[in-house]
Motif scaffolding. Structure first.
Motif, PDB file in Angstrom:
ATOM      1  N   PRO A 220       0.671  -1.243   0.098  1.00  0.00           N
ATOM      2  CA  PRO A 220      -0.037  -0.094  -0.015  1.00  0.00           C
ATOM      3  C   PRO A 220       0.856   1.331   0.031  1.00  0.00           C
ATOM      4  N   ALA A 221       0.433   2.148  -0.799  1.00  0.00           N
ATOM      5  CA  ALA A 221       0.999   3.572  -0.826  1.00  0.00           C
ATOM      6  C   ALA A 221       0.767   4.231   0.465  1.00  0.00           C
ATOM      7  N   TYR A 222      -0.418   4.063   1.260  1.00  0.00           N
ATOM      8  CA  TYR A 222      -0.593   4.541   2.373  1.00  0.00           C
ATOM      9  C   TYR A 222      -1.817   3.717   2.927  1.00  0.00           C
ATOM     10  N   TYR A 223      -2.184   4.383   4.409  1.00  0.00           N
ATOM     11  CA  TYR A 223      -3.417   3.504   4.778  1.00  0.00           C
ATOM     12  C   TYR A 223      -4.212   4.805   5.277  1.00  0.00           C
ATOM     13  N   MET A 224      -5.574   4.468   5.523  1.00  0.00           N
ATOM     14  CA  MET A 224      -6.490   5.445   6.036  1.00  0.00           C
ATOM     15  C   MET A 224      -7.356   4.850   7.148  1.00  0.00           C
ATOM     16  N   LEU A 225      -8.041   5.803   7.939  1.00  0.00           N
ATOM     17  CA  LEU A 225      -9.201   5.307   8.673  1.00  0.00           C
ATOM     18  C   LEU A 225     -10.324   5.579   8.319  1.00  0.00           C
ATOM     19  N   ASN A 226     -11.423   4.997   8.691  1.00  0.00           N
ATOM     20  CA  ASN A 226     -12.919   5.661   8.126  1.00  0.00           C
ATOM     21  C   ASN A 226     -14.046   4.919   9.374  1.00  0.00           C
ATOM     22  N   CYS A 227     -15.039   5.683   9.198  1.00  0.00           N
ATOM     23  CA  CYS A 227     -16.343   5.419   9.867  1.00  0.00           C
ATOM     24  C   CYS A 227     -16.306   5.320  11.370  1.00  0.00           C
ATOM     25  N   ALA A 228     -15.534   6.284  12.119  1.00  0.00           N
ATOM     26  CA  ALA A 228     -15.565   6.553  13.514  1.00  0.00           C
ATOM     27  C   ALA A 228     -15.386   7.966  13.687  1.00  0.00           C
ATOM     28  N   HIS A 229     -15.777   8.589  14.688  1.00  0.00           N
ATOM     29  CA  HIS A 229     -15.698  10.022  15.121  1.00  0.00           C
ATOM     30  C   HIS A 229     -14.231  10.125  15.598  1.00  0.00           C
ATOM     31  N   PRO A 230     -13.595  11.001  15.531  1.00  0.00           N
ATOM     32  CA  PRO A 230     -12.031  11.207  15.922  1.00  0.00           C
ATOM     33  C   PRO A 230     -11.953  10.659  17.472  1.00  0.00           C
ATOM     34  N   GLU A 231     -12.765  11.274  18.061  1.00  0.00           N
ATOM     35  CA  GLU A 231     -12.307  10.921  19.701  1.00  0.00           C
ATOM     36  C   GLU A 231     -12.300   9.214  19.737  1.00  0.00           C
ATOM     37  N   HIS A 232     -12.955   8.548  19.081  1.00  0.00           N
ATOM     38  CA  HIS A 232     -12.932   7.361  19.130  1.00  0.00           C
ATOM     39  C   HIS A 232     -11.469   6.447  18.950  1.00  0.00           C
ATOM     40  N   PHE A 233     -10.656   7.311  18.109  1.00  0.00           N
ATOM     41  CA  PHE A 233      -9.330   6.708  17.890  1.00  0.00           C
ATOM     42  C   PHE A 233      -8.072   7.729  18.219  1.00  0.00           C
ATOM     43  N   ARG A 234      -8.591   9.019  18.673  1.00  0.00           N
ATOM     44  CA  ARG A 234      -7.392   9.686  18.431  1.00  0.00           C
ATOM     45  C   ARG A 234      -6.420   9.443  19.480  1.00  0.00           C
ATOM     46  N   ASP A 235      -6.964   8.936  20.900  1.00  0.00           N
ATOM     47  CA  ASP A 235      -5.924   8.391  21.867  1.00  0.00           C
ATOM     48  C   ASP A 235      -5.201   7.412  21.352  1.00  0.00           C
ATOM     49  N   VAL A 236      -5.641   6.331  20.605  1.00  0.00           N
ATOM     50  CA  VAL A 236      -4.823   5.200  20.003  1.00  0.00           C
ATOM     51  C   VAL A 236      -3.746   5.648  19.183  1.00  0.00           C
ATOM     52  N   LEU A 237      -3.632   6.986  18.447  1.00  0.00           N
ATOM     53  CA  LEU A 237      -2.722   7.474  17.535  1.00  0.00           C
ATOM     54  C   LEU A 237      -1.689   8.015  18.214  1.00  0.00           C
ATOM     55  N   ALA A 238      -2.235   8.686  19.441  1.00  0.00           N
ATOM     56  CA  ALA A 238      -1.109   9.504  20.124  1.00  0.00           C
ATOM     57  C   ALA A 238       0.425   8.589  20.292  1.00  0.00           C
ATOM     58  N   GLY A 239       1.314   9.092  20.063  1.00  0.00           N
ATOM     59  CA  GLY A 239       2.349   8.310  20.507  1.00  0.00           C
ATOM     60  C   GLY A 239       2.663   7.051  19.578  1.00  0.00           C
ATOM     61  N   GLY A 240       1.887   6.870  18.343  1.00  0.00           N
ATOM     62  CA  GLY A 240       2.138   5.895  17.600  1.00  0.00           C
ATOM     63  C   GLY A 240       3.613   5.943  17.171  1.00  0.00           C
ATOM     64  N   GLU A 241       4.260   4.591  16.712  1.00  0.00           N
ATOM     65  CA  GLU A 241       5.629   4.580  16.193  1.00  0.00           C
ATOM     66  C   GLU A 241       5.401   4.544  14.750  1.00  0.00           C
ATOM     67  N   GLY A 242       6.137   3.490  13.920  1.00  0.00           N
ATOM     68  CA  GLY A 242       6.244   3.474  12.732  1.00  0.00           C
ATOM     69  C   GLY A 242       5.023   3.074  11.909  1.00  0.00           C
ATOM     70  N   TRP A 243       4.032   2.539  12.492  1.00  0.00           N
ATOM     71  CA  TRP A 243       2.874   2.023  11.724  1.00  0.00           C
ATOM     72  C   TRP A 243       2.100   3.506  11.443  1.00  0.00           C
ATOM     73  N   ALA A 244       2.128   4.452  12.639  1.00  0.00           N
ATOM     74  CA  ALA A 244       1.368   5.805  12.512  1.00  0.00           C
ATOM     75  C   ALA A 244       1.896   6.579  11.183  1.00  0.00           C
ATOM     76  N   ALA A 245       3.242   6.586  10.984  1.00  0.00           N
ATOM     77  CA  ALA A 245       3.558   7.167   9.957  1.00  0.00           C
ATOM     78  C   ALA A 245       3.067   6.670   8.358  1.00  0.00           C
ATOM     79  N   ARG A 246       2.557   5.571   8.538  1.00  0.00           N
ATOM     80  CA  ARG A 246       1.786   5.075   7.258  1.00  0.00           C
ATOM     81  C   ARG A 246       0.365   5.572   7.093  1.00  0.00           C
ATOM     82  N   LEU A 247      -0.108   6.243   8.045  1.00  0.00           N
ATOM     83  CA  LEU A 247      -1.514   6.622   8.127  1.00  0.00           C
ATOM     84  C   LEU A 247      -1.400   8.147   7.510  1.00  0.00           C
ATOM     85  N   ARG A 248      -1.972   8.290   6.231  1.00  0.00           N
ATOM     86  CA  ARG A 248      -2.073   9.646   5.564  1.00  0.00           C
ATOM     87  C   ARG A 248      -3.532  10.183   5.357  1.00  0.00           C
TER      88      ARG A 248
END
Length: 321
Positions: A220-248
């Motif tokens: 994949p060129a990149y990854y995305m997230l869908n179908c949830a309100h930002p508050e449902h996943f914001r804390d999961v993303l904070a402090g993410g490591e290499g995988w978080a850089a793949r989210l565009r």
């Protein structure tokens, strides 16, 4: 043929918009009956084609007003064999529908693209099952086999890439990524997220991204997230490591309701567009490579307008209607 297939401009770091919840907009705002949420079926009538054209033109105008790139996501989320068969399409009719969808996207790009607002055409691939519930899960090999026909059709058109939206488990995303790689198309994989910040199967976002990368050679060129309100996943993303850089990319809901609540609701919960814009700006502070911004269930041009205004940092944008 494809304009950007060998050089996706959204990877350069500039902001790109995409659309909102096409099916919910067509049903709740435009009054269309969409059996199985199949927007591509509207291509069979003049009224339907006009509605699709008007839908995309509104978003393209927002991108132009803010001098941002735009990703035209084709209305083909349900244009795969199992879903199309329920609507009476045989293989030939389904291929023709996918081709017509990309032809409409190419027509719109020809009218609306500018130097300041490049437009990428993406062939949208949806899940074999429901976008909230995987049901019977496939292996990556089975998913590649199932989705290959649609992906190969896109490869023979003006599509610049494929985006798999509302993937509920990693193996289906991996299969689509393999199919796209075999067809010579760049691919993005977007995962459905629940209120606990995990996929419907319970997999973490990190596990999903790392699994698909491992099984596809990071296709994949990149990854995305869908179908949830930002508050449902914001804390999961904070402090993410290499995988978080793949989210565009993010295509969030404005609603805080769970998927079960949304499925049962007789009304459309469109949340607060202004608040959603601020939420996206906050997500950009967490995710270093977040540049592709759109909406999902219940969002429309109002939400994307506010997202653009909140994230564009005053690049000479003017208010979009």
């Amino acid at each position: 043929m494809s304009k950007y297939r060998n050089r996706l401009p959204q990877l350069a770091g500039d902001l790109f918009l995409t659309d909102g919840g096409i099916e919910t907009t067509l049903i709740f705002h435009d009054g269309f009956d969409l059996p199985h949420f199949a927007a591509f079926d509207l291509l069979n009538s003049r009224e339907g084609v006009a509605a699709l054209r008007a839908y995309y033109e509104r978003y393209a105008s927002i991108a132009q007003a803010h001098r941002l790139g735009f990703i035209l996501e084709s209305p083909t989320w349900r244009a795969s064999p199992d879903w199309a068969a329920r609507l009476g399409y045989d293989d030939a009719a389904l291929e023709a529908a996918n081709r017509r969808s990309i032809a409409l996207m190419a027509e719109l790009r020809g009218v609306h693209e500018t130097d300041a607002a490049p437009i990428v055409i993406s062939g949208c691939v949806g899940p074999r099952g429901d976008g909230y519930d995987p049901g019977r899960m496939m292996t990556a090999d089975e998913a590649e086999d199932y989705h290959s026909a649609q992906v190969r059709t896109f490869a023979a058109t003006d599509a610049d890439m494929v985006t798999a939206i509302t993937m509920t488990y990693p193996a289906e995303g991996a299969g689509i990524a393999r199919a796209a790689k075999a067809a010579g198309l760049p691919v993005a994989i977007s995962f459905t997220v629940e209120t606990d910040g995990r996929l419907p199967t319970g997999a973490t976002i990190a596990d999903a991204i790392e699994t698909v990368d491992a099984e596809t050679g990071a296709a994949p060129a990149y990854y995305m997230l869908n179908c949830a309100h930002p508050e449902h996943f914001r804390d999961v993303l904070a402090g993410g490591e290499g995988w978080a850089a793949r989210l565009r990319g993010i295509r969030a809901n404005a609603s805080r309701r769970s998927h079960a609540e949304l499925d049962q609701a007789p009304d459309l919960d469109d949340g607060d567009p202004e608040e959603l814009g601020r939420d996206y700006a906050a997500l950009r502070a967490i995710l270093p490579n977040l540049t592709i911004l759109g909406g999902c269930c219940g969002t429309d041009h109002r939400h994307v307008t506010r997202i653009a205004a909140a994230c564009n940092h005053g690049r000479g944008a003017k208010a979009a209607a």
